[in-house]
Design a protein around this motif. Sequence first.
Motif, short mmCIF file in Angstrom:
data_model
loop_
_atom_site.label_atom_id
_atom_site.label_comp_id
_atom_site.label_asym_id
_atom_site.label_seq_id
_atom_site.Cartn_x
_atom_site.Cartn_y
_atom_site.Cartn_z
N PRO A 66 12.71 2.15 7.12
CA PRO A 66 11.80 2.90 7.64
C PRO A 66 13.21 4.18 7.60
O PRO A 66 14.07 4.70 7.59
CB PRO A 66 11.30 2.78 8.92
N LEU A 67 11.96 5.50 6.57
CA LEU A 67 12.03 6.48 6.47
C LEU A 67 13.23 6.79 5.66
O LEU A 67 14.38 7.90 4.87
CB LEU A 67 12.70 7.00 7.41
N ARG A 68 13.41 5.65 4.57
CA ARG A 68 15.04 5.66 3.27
C ARG A 68 14.36 5.31 2.41
O ARG A 68 13.28 4.83 2.23
CB ARG A 68 15.87 4.53 4.00
N GLY A 69 15.18 4.96 0.95
CA GLY A 69 15.04 5.12 0.22
C GLY A 69 15.04 6.41 -0.83
O GLY A 69 13.89 7.00 -0.91
N ARG A 70 14.72 5.56 -2.50
CA ARG A 70 13.98 6.49 -3.30
C ARG A 70 12.66 6.31 -3.57
O ARG A 70 12.10 4.97 -4.14
CB ARG A 70 15.47 6.40 -4.33
N LEU A 71 11.68 7.21 -3.26
CA LEU A 71 10.40 7.40 -3.94
C LEU A 71 9.92 7.54 -5.31
O LEU A 71 10.86 8.61 -5.24
CB LEU A 71 9.85 8.11 -2.84
N PRO A 72 8.88 7.02 -5.81
CA PRO A 72 8.54 7.77 -7.05
C PRO A 72 8.70 9.03 -7.28
O PRO A 72 8.22 10.01 -5.92
CB PRO A 72 7.60 6.93 -7.88
N HIS A 73 9.29 10.04 -8.17
CA HIS A 73 8.51 11.06 -8.11
C HIS A 73 7.36 11.78 -7.91
O HIS A 73 5.99 11.10 -9.18
CB HIS A 73 9.46 11.21 -9.32
N PRO A 74 6.71 11.98 -7.58
CA PRO A 74 5.30 12.28 -6.97
C PRO A 74 4.25 13.19 -8.47
O PRO A 74 2.98 12.42 -8.77
CB PRO A 74 5.38 13.65 -6.08
N GLY A 75 5.42 13.92 -9.34
CA GLY A 75 4.80 14.09 -10.28
C GLY A 75 4.64 13.77 -11.77
O GLY A 75 3.98 13.72 -12.65
N ALA A 76 5.00 12.27 -11.55
CA ALA A 76 5.15 11.40 -12.45
C ALA A 76 3.44 9.85 -12.26
O ALA A 76 3.04 10.12 -11.62
CB ALA A 76 6.26 10.51 -12.85
N GLY A 77 4.00 9.97 -13.35
CA GLY A 77 2.19 8.68 -13.55
C GLY A 77 1.55 9.68 -14.78
O GLY A 77 1.59 10.41 -15.33
N ARG A 78 0.21 8.52 -15.04
CA ARG A 78 -1.05 8.85 -16.32
C ARG A 78 -1.69 10.03 -15.73
O ARG A 78 -2.06 9.53 -14.51
CB ARG A 78 -1.12 7.91 -16.75
N VAL A 79 -1.77 10.85 -16.22
CA VAL A 79 -3.17 12.03 -15.62
C VAL A 79 -3.97 10.89 -15.58
O VAL A 79 -5.09 10.25 -16.64
CB VAL A 79 -3.21 12.95 -16.88
N ASP A 80 -5.33 11.52 -14.06
CA ASP A 80 -6.21 11.01 -14.15
C ASP A 80 -7.22 12.12 -14.47
O ASP A 80 -8.22 12.65 -14.15
CB ASP A 80 -6.41 11.11 -13.24
N THR A 81 -7.59 11.05 -16.25
CA THR A 81 -8.60 12.43 -16.95
C THR A 81 -10.21 11.95 -16.17
O THR A 81 -10.73 13.18 -15.68
CB THR A 81 -8.74 11.66 -18.46
N GLY A 82 -10.49 10.67 -15.97
CA GLY A 82 -12.26 10.73 -15.73
C GLY A 82 -12.34 11.46 -14.28
O GLY A 82 -12.90 11.82 -14.06
N ALA A 83 -10.98 11.47 -13.11
CA ALA A 83 -11.64 11.71 -12.01
C ALA A 83 -11.67 13.29 -12.49
O ALA A 83 -12.97 14.99 -11.60
CB ALA A 83 -10.33 11.54 -11.29
N LEU A 84 -10.73 14.07 -13.11
CA LEU A 84 -10.10 15.97 -13.52
C LEU A 84 -12.04 16.37 -14.01
O LEU A 84 -11.45 17.48 -13.74
CB LEU A 84 -9.21 16.07 -14.22
N GLN A 85 -12.52 15.34 -14.82
CA GLN A 85 -13.63 16.19 -14.90
C GLN A 85 -14.52 16.18 -14.70
O GLN A 85 -16.14 16.14 -15.13
CB GLN A 85 -13.91 15.03 -16.08
N SER A 86 -15.17 15.78 -12.92
CA SER A 86 -16.31 15.80 -12.17
C SER A 86 -16.88 17.41 -12.10
O SER A 86 -15.37 17.99 -11.85
CB SER A 86 -15.65 15.25 -10.78
N PRO A 87 -17.35 17.86 -11.84
CA PRO A 87 -18.18 18.83 -11.77
C PRO A 87 -17.06 19.51 -10.51
O PRO A 87 -16.93 20.96 -10.74
CB PRO A 87 -19.46 19.32 -11.89
N VAL A 88 -17.13 19.01 -9.41
CA VAL A 88 -16.65 19.23 -8.11
C VAL A 88 -14.77 20.10 -8.34
O VAL A 88 -14.68 20.76 -8.00
CB VAL A 88 -16.94 18.34 -7.22
N VAL A 89 -14.53 18.62 -8.68
CA VAL A 89 -12.91 18.53 -8.64
C VAL A 89 -12.59 20.05 -10.36
O VAL A 89 -12.23 21.16 -10.11
CB VAL A 89 -12.36 17.69 -9.61
N ARG A 90 -13.72 20.35 -11.48
CA ARG A 90 -13.24 21.69 -12.64
C ARG A 90 -14.01 22.84 -11.97
O ARG A 90 -13.06 23.50 -12.02
CB ARG A 90 -14.06 20.70 -13.47
N ALA A 91 -14.94 22.67 -10.48
CA ALA A 91 -14.92 24.15 -9.90
C ALA A 91 -13.46 24.59 -9.03
O ALA A 91 -13.51 25.81 -9.08
CB ALA A 91 -16.16 23.77 -9.52
#
Length: 381
Positions: A66-91
């Motif tokens: 618990p509370l130990r270990g190296r976690l993945p970099h939170p900024g890493a990963g593929r861009v979630d293009t579909g969800a980012l294009q929703s009107p609510v998120v774009r606004a």
Amino acid sequence: MYSTTTTTSPALRPPAPLRHHAVGGPAAPVRTGRPLDQRAAEQRAALDGRAPGGAALLPRPLGAAPLRGRLPHPGAGRVDTGALQSPVVRAAMARVTRICPAFTPRQVLRGAGHHVLVAGTVGRIPVVAKCLSPSAERHPDDLLLAESFRREVAAYRTFVRHRPPVRLPKLVAADPDRCVLLLERVPGRPASRERHPADAPTPGEVRAVLGSIRTLNLWRPPTGFHRPLDYATEIARYHALGLLTDRDTGDLQQLLHGLAHVPHQFCHGDALLSNVVLAPSGPVLVDWERAGWYLPGYDLAVLWSVLSGDTAARRQISQLAQAPGTVLRDAFLVNLILVLMRELRLHDVPSADEEQRILIRRLHDDTAMARRAVRAAVGTR
């Protein structure tokens, strides 16, 4: 809940403990005959902290302490293009880029409800953008939601000048008028993804969270915070709604009278496990819109109310609440009654499903225990 002595009443103890996450080293490899791609997918899910089948909590990878270990970099990963294009998120993103043009969105963490949460980066710094959603702005209680958001912005700005003795995300940028907040993204996982978790955190994690809460409660910031809760008004409101009886109201007013000169305590105000990120460096507290001065023990009362099946955690919280003496015990009991009333009003709705009705029954049982403890406390005066 409490007897007239300093020991905890057996009535405080819930009937059955919740399950804890298993901790231990990984077992030896076993050939299961599953397809290679299926096993690889399960291994990737374990490394990412996800349970198969969309489980509510994120279990630790096997063998992780618990509370130990190296976690993945939170900024890493593929861009979630579909969800980012929703009107609510774009606004919402249009408002974010207005105050921080360097923000690059990558992943939608929450696209529905009152708030929109989007993870991204500013340069090489991982951040999270939090915005009030357009639907929330059209909500009948939009003024209250906007005011709550502005209180959170004010809290983070105060923390820049007066750093609290607990871990919290650093402020990157904010616009209270447009209800936009840009914060450092902390690597880790939430202590719970549910308000009332079905699985309890490990005892070590509970102790770490309680340690952070107690450290925060001892801090006295010089300025920038008010008293979010008017106790007399709240008691009268729940009495008018029929949640408190005449005797409940009289007992609580009598306890309040004895607490008139007790110094208030600085509290997070919404110390749910879902508002705690378990990072390698320790618990990180988020969502500070209710931070301010309360009667002592408010944060402990919130934690007690949501750890309904964790007997050991509730016993520990009860001991912390009554250890300083009967006056602070009474303050904890007043807080606990009001927190349980809030939870009942939040969950006891006509559209509740079977799982929610089980929670409602448990909240009524907890309220009955709290009532007995309040009456015992009044009897000792």
